[in-house]
Design an enzyme around this catalytic site. Sequence first.
Site, mmCIF file in Angstrom:
data_model
loop_
_atom_site.group_PDB
_atom_site.id
_atom_site.type_symbol
_atom_site.label_atom_id
_atom_site.label_comp_id
_atom_site.label_asym_id
_atom_site.label_seq_id
_atom_site.Cartn_x
_atom_site.Cartn_y
_atom_site.Cartn_z
ATOM 1 C CB THR A 158 -0.928 -0.006 1.225
ATOM 2 O OG1 THR A 158 -1.816 -1.121 1.127
ATOM 3 C CG2 THR A 158 -1.746 1.271 1.299
ATOM 4 C CG HIS A 255 -6.452 3.343 1.896
ATOM 5 N ND1 HIS A 255 -5.113 3.052 1.965
ATOM 6 C CD2 HIS A 255 -6.995 2.818 3.018
ATOM 7 C CE1 HIS A 255 -4.860 2.400 3.087
ATOM 8 N NE2 HIS A 255 -5.997 2.239 3.746
ATOM 9 C CG ASP A 286 -9.298 -1.023 -4.237
ATOM 10 O OD1 ASP A 286 -9.430 0.161 -4.617
ATOM 11 O OD2 ASP A 286 -8.491 -1.331 -3.339
ATOM 12 N N GLY A 288 -15.889 0.679 -4.666
ATOM 13 C CA GLY A 288 -17.184 0.944 -5.280
ATOM 14 C C GLY A 288 -17.857 -0.226 -5.952
ATOM 15 C CB ILE A 289 -16.840 -3.734 -6.694
ATOM 16 C CG1 ILE A 289 -15.638 -3.320 -7.549
ATOM 17 C CG2 ILE A 289 -17.519 -4.983 -7.251
ATOM 18 C CD1 ILE A 289 -15.927 -3.170 -9.005
#
Length: 366
Positions: A158, A255, A286, A288-289
């Site tokens: 990260t 994030h 990644d 909002g899915i």
Amino acid sequence: MEDNLPVNVREYQELAKKALPKMAYDYINGGAEDEHTLRENIAAYTRIILRPRVLVDVSKIDMSTTLLGYTMRSPIIVAPTGGHKLAHPEGEKATARAAASCNAIMVLSFSSSCKIEDVASSCNAIRFYQLYVYKNRNVSATLVRRAESCGFKALLLTVDTPMLGRREADIRNKMVFPRSGNLEGLMTIDDHDTTNGSQLERFARATLDPSLSWKDIEWLKSITSMPIFLKGIVTAEDARRAVEAGVAGVIVSNHGARQLDYAPATIAALEEVVRAVAGAVPVLVDGGIRRGTDVFKALALGARAVMXXXPVFFGLAARGEAGARHVIEMLNGELEVAMALCGCRSVGEITRSHVMTEGDRIRSLL
């Protein structure tokens, strides 16, 4: 089969909100400051229109894809988020079993509430490990060695957290996080006092290294044979720099909108990153899915796979391991329907021509 099972992620979220203490729900569902980016992560998907093709034989649909040579049933990966024991007593072990039963890769967070070794022994599966580089590099190196010895196949570093974003709900709630067994004996942090904010803030100030830079990628590569993905890339400039640094892949991520508010929604940043990388390494996304159609849209814009955290956490909170598994299965089912109705028999047939973005619509009017 239970009666009245949730039929979508939104219904699981409603159940999770009822099941979880407010502090835990706000932690998993909250974002930074005004939460503009948090809302946009989801809303930006709704502004992408599908362009279905018809009269295609879709009697057989193949959702499988590969990443680093590993075959997955579908391009849906369980993203890292810490503290799964906030949702269920078995924590990440239950999540790991749910992912394994769906042949989905799970990424274990550094702040897992279960030890690396316990998650690894909970089931046989392909797993990746998410890492921060700490002020004390020996802590990071030890975690890398433990993950490697437990058979984890890749590292996700990260890179968007030189310091913690202002997560106002956590500050207001004086957030207390489950202890991570992974850090026992590695660092001692006095983070119990939440008088002036959340425990997470105190921990981050004491441990995260704001001097982290591109030279540290070389250091990380020198201590592991695992391929390294950079998680937190949202611009073409950083995407190209990542490729030059020799990483195995990049993850378009903000994030979960927990760091910098008014950063771009990840689906809005995806195509810029994909173009910059130009096929040199796989790009994941990644944030909002919530639907299988979201997965389809991300693939059409160039993602190799998507990563989902909050939906799986909601499932875990609502119904334990069975709920986490059901969420993954629902997203897979929705993706299969979207592929069939768009005339795509495999993920390789999902192309840019299957979607129309806001930018496409504006350009069509010029």
